[in-house]
Scaffold this active site. Structure first.
Site, PDB file in Angstrom:
ATOM      1  N   GLY A   9      61.581  52.504  24.947  1.00 10.39           N
ATOM      2  CA  GLY A   9      62.675  51.529  24.849  1.00 10.39           C
ATOM      3  C   GLY A   9      63.726  51.740  25.926  1.00 10.39           C
ATOM      4  O   GLY A   9      63.721  52.741  26.647  1.00 10.39           O
ATOM      5  N   TYR A  55      63.169  48.560  15.124  1.00 12.23           N
ATOM      6  CA  TYR A  55      62.553  47.228  15.125  1.00 12.23           C
ATOM      7  C   TYR A  55      63.616  46.304  15.711  1.00 12.23           C
ATOM      8  O   TYR A  55      64.625  46.025  15.057  1.00 12.23           O
ATOM      9  CB  TYR A  55      62.183  46.837  13.684  1.00 12.23           C
ATOM     10  N   THR A  56      63.426  45.844  16.947  1.00 11.34           N
ATOM     11  CA  THR A  56      64.486  45.096  17.633  1.00 11.34           C
ATOM     12  C   THR A  56      64.180  43.609  17.833  1.00 11.34           C
ATOM     13  O   THR A  56      64.942  42.907  18.489  1.00 11.34           O
ATOM     14  CB  THR A  56      64.791  45.729  19.017  1.00 11.34           C
ATOM     15  N   THR A  95      74.129  48.058  15.386  1.00 16.54           N
ATOM     16  CA  THR A  95      74.293  46.780  16.087  1.00 16.54           C
ATOM     17  C   THR A  95      75.471  45.968  15.574  1.00 16.54           C
ATOM     18  O   THR A  95      75.897  46.136  14.423  1.00 16.54           O
ATOM     19  CB  THR A  95      73.003  45.943  15.873  1.00 16.54           C
ATOM     20  N   TYR A 119      67.331  41.161  10.380  1.00 20.86           N
ATOM     21  CA  TYR A 119      67.538  42.288  11.296  1.00 20.86           C
ATOM     22  C   TYR A 119      68.857  43.000  10.969  1.00 20.86           C
ATOM     23  O   TYR A 119      68.896  44.226  10.833  1.00 20.86           O
ATOM     24  CB  TYR A 119      67.546  41.773  12.740  1.00 20.86           C
ATOM     25  N   LYS A 123      69.375  46.906   9.658  1.00 20.48           N
ATOM     26  CA  LYS A 123      70.171  47.908  10.371  1.00 20.48           C
ATOM     27  C   LYS A 123      71.290  48.440   9.468  1.00 20.48           C
ATOM     28  O   LYS A 123      71.602  49.634   9.501  1.00 20.48           O
ATOM     29  CB  LYS A 123      70.762  47.316  11.651  1.00 20.48           C
ATOM     30  N   TRP A 144      73.972  43.769  22.912  1.00 23.47           N
ATOM     31  CA  TRP A 144      73.449  43.231  24.175  1.00 23.47           C
ATOM     32  C   TRP A 144      73.075  44.342  25.156  1.00 23.47           C
ATOM     33  O   TRP A 144      73.623  44.427  26.261  1.00 23.47           O
ATOM     34  CB  TRP A 144      74.475  42.296  24.820  1.00 23.47           C
TER      35      TRP A 144
HETATM   36  N1  LIG Z   1      68.557  45.492  22.642  1.00 25.52           N
HETATM   37  C1  LIG Z   1      69.749  45.074  22.235  1.00 25.52           C
HETATM   38  O1  LIG Z   1      70.311  44.102  22.750  1.00 25.52           O
HETATM   39  C2  LIG Z   1      70.462  45.803  21.122  1.00 25.52           C
HETATM   40  C3  LIG Z   1      71.674  45.303  20.633  1.00 25.52           C
HETATM   41  C4  LIG Z   1      72.342  46.023  19.633  1.00 25.52           C
HETATM   42  C5  LIG Z   1      71.801  47.183  19.144  1.00 25.52           C
HETATM   43  N2  LIG Z   1      70.612  47.635  19.618  1.00 25.52           N
HETATM   44  C6  LIG Z   1      70.084  48.875  19.079  1.00 25.52           C
HETATM   45  O2  LIG Z   1      70.054  49.829  20.129  1.00 25.52           O
HETATM   46  C7  LIG Z   1      68.960  50.728  19.927  1.00 25.52           C
HETATM   47  C8  LIG Z   1      68.128  50.825  21.195  1.00 25.52           C
HETATM   48  O3  LIG Z   1      67.676  49.517  21.532  1.00 25.52           O
HETATM   49  P1  LIG Z   1      66.758  49.246  22.806  1.00 25.52           P
HETATM   50  O4  LIG Z   1      67.304  48.027  23.487  1.00 25.52           O
HETATM   51  O5  LIG Z   1      66.580  50.503  23.569  1.00 25.52           O
HETATM   52  O6  LIG Z   1      65.391  48.838  22.064  1.00 25.52           O
HETATM   53  P2  LIG Z   1      63.984  48.449  22.702  1.00 25.52           P
HETATM   54  O7  LIG Z   1      64.050  48.478  24.198  1.00 25.52           O
HETATM   55  O8  LIG Z   1      63.519  47.221  21.998  1.00 25.52           O
HETATM   56  O9  LIG Z   1      63.077  49.684  22.258  1.00 25.52           O
HETATM   57  C9  LIG Z   1      62.736  49.889  20.923  1.00 25.52           C
HETATM   58  C10 LIG Z   1      61.987  51.189  20.817  1.00 25.52           C
HETATM   59  O10 LIG Z   1      61.624  51.425  19.460  1.00 25.52           O
HETATM   60  C11 LIG Z   1      60.253  51.774  19.415  1.00 25.52           C
HETATM   61  N3  LIG Z   1      59.646  51.414  18.143  1.00 25.52           N
HETATM   62  C12 LIG Z   1      59.615  50.193  17.552  1.00 25.52           C
HETATM   63  N4  LIG Z   1      58.921  50.259  16.406  1.00 25.52           N
HETATM   64  C13 LIG Z   1      58.516  51.560  16.275  1.00 25.52           C
HETATM   65  C14 LIG Z   1      57.761  52.259  15.306  1.00 25.52           C
HETATM   66  N5  LIG Z   1      57.265  51.651  14.221  1.00 25.52           N
HETATM   67  N6  LIG Z   1      57.548  53.590  15.487  1.00 25.52           N
HETATM   68  C15 LIG Z   1      58.016  54.221  16.593  1.00 25.52           C
HETATM   69  N7  LIG Z   1      58.744  53.604  17.542  1.00 25.52           N
HETATM   70  C16 LIG Z   1      58.973  52.291  17.388  1.00 25.52           C
HETATM   71  C17 LIG Z   1      59.624  51.013  20.557  1.00 25.52           C
HETATM   72  O11 LIG Z   1      58.394  51.608  20.866  1.00 25.52           O
HETATM   73  P3  LIG Z   1      57.117  50.726  21.324  1.00 25.52           P
HETATM   74  O12 LIG Z   1      57.263  50.532  22.804  1.00 25.52           O
HETATM   75  O13 LIG Z   1      55.947  51.593  20.951  1.00 25.52           O
HETATM   76  O14 LIG Z   1      57.151  49.436  20.562  1.00 25.52           O
HETATM   77  C18 LIG Z   1      60.694  51.216  21.629  1.00 25.52           C
HETATM   78  O15 LIG Z   1      60.555  52.474  22.242  1.00 25.52           O
HETATM   79  C19 LIG Z   1      68.210  50.200  18.702  1.00 25.52           C
HETATM   80  O16 LIG Z   1      68.645  50.894  17.558  1.00 25.52           O
HETATM   81  C20 LIG Z   1      68.657  48.765  18.589  1.00 25.52           C
HETATM   82  O17 LIG Z   1      68.587  48.275  17.262  1.00 25.52           O
HETATM   83  C21 LIG Z   1      69.933  46.983  20.602  1.00 25.52           C
END
Ligand SMILES: NC(=O)c1ccc[n+]([C@@H]2O[C@H](COP(=O)([O-])OP(=O)(O)OC[C@H]3O[C@@H](n4cnc5c(N)ncnc54)[C@H](OP(=O)(O)O)[C@@H]3O)[C@@H](O)[C@H]2O)c1
Length: 184
Positions: A9, A55-56, A95, A119, A123, A144
């Site tokens: 991620g 789970y994003t 989030t 979602y 969370k 974001w």
């Molecule tokens: N992206 C955003 O805009 C955003 C906004 C607010 C908060 N957040 C929070 O910030 C944090 C980091 O987000 P990010 O943007 O880095 O997320 P991301 O790029 O979507 O990455 C999600 C990660 O979780 C892993 N994952 C998903 N399901 C899994 C499972 N069942 N077992 C093991 N690993 C699993 C994925 O692995 P795989 O590659 O194997 O699927 C990936 O490494 C998260 O807690 C997210 O909720 C994100």
């Protein structure tokens, strides 16, 4: 050693740059199996744990709410309980979706939560289980997330900007793009 859940991620890849960090990918710890995540912590015996996996898929969570709730709720809850038992700190990432999106002022940590989608509910369940685990913890809410890796709003806009003459985007959503490196 700091144990990080997540490898591929946006946030996990930034955390992986630190030499004290060991990242666990889905093949080593699947968050759909919370007990296995707790066991991975006991086995690694780290100094601290960061949960960067989640789970994003915000829209897809509507049709996979049970799975999203295990991954975003029960899994960080089990990690926090294992950390509490081991006497080590735990950090998990949440989030702005725990709020309902009303108003125009920036959200404060103490504001009332009221998620409006699956979602956000999943969370918030994670936040509540982590705080109930009784250990030393931090819940870091962000929004974001952007980085050179993975999918994010900036990359989507850059791609669509190349492909299309004109873009149509919602104009009533206000957020704070946050570099994954800053979070890490
Ligand atoms: N992206 C955003 O805009 C955003 C906004 C607010 C908060 N957040 C929070 O910030 C944090 C980091 O987000 P990010 O943007 O880095 O997320 P991301 O790029 O979507 O990455 C999600 C990660 O979780 C892993 N994952 C998903 N399901 C899994 C499972 N069942 N077992 C093991 N690993 C699993 C994925 O692995 P795989 O590659 O194997 O699927 C990936 O490494 C998260 O807690 C997210 O909720 C994100």
């Amino acid at each position: 050693m700091i144990l990080v859940f997540g490898k591929t991620g946006q946030l996990a890849r930034e955390l992986a740059a630190d030499e004290n960090v060991t990242c666990l990918g889905r093949d080593q710890a699947d968050l759909s199996n919370p007990a296995a995540c707790a066991a991975a912590i006991r086995q690694a015996a780290p100094e601290a744990v960061i949960n960067a996996a989640a789970y994003t898929a915000v829209d897809k969570a509507e049709s996979e709410e049970a799975l999203a709730t295990v991954i975003n709720g029960a899994a960080p809850g089990a990690m926090a309980a294992a950390c509490a038992q081991a006497g080590i700190p735990f950090v998990t990432v949440s989030t702005d979706y725990v709020f309902d999106g009303s108003g125009e002022a920036p959200w404060q940590p103490g504001d009332a939560t009221a998620p409006v989608n699956a979602y956000g509910c999943s969370k918030l369940a994670g936040e509540e289980l982590v705080s109930a685990a009784g250990g030393t913890y931090a819940v870091l809410r962000t929004s974001w997330v952007v980085s050179a890796h993975g999918n994010n709003f900036v990359k989507t806009m850059l791609r669509l900007g190349k492909e299309r003459e004109r873009l149509t985007i919602v104009a009533d959503q206000i957020g704070a793009p946050t570099p994954a490196r800053d979070i890490a």
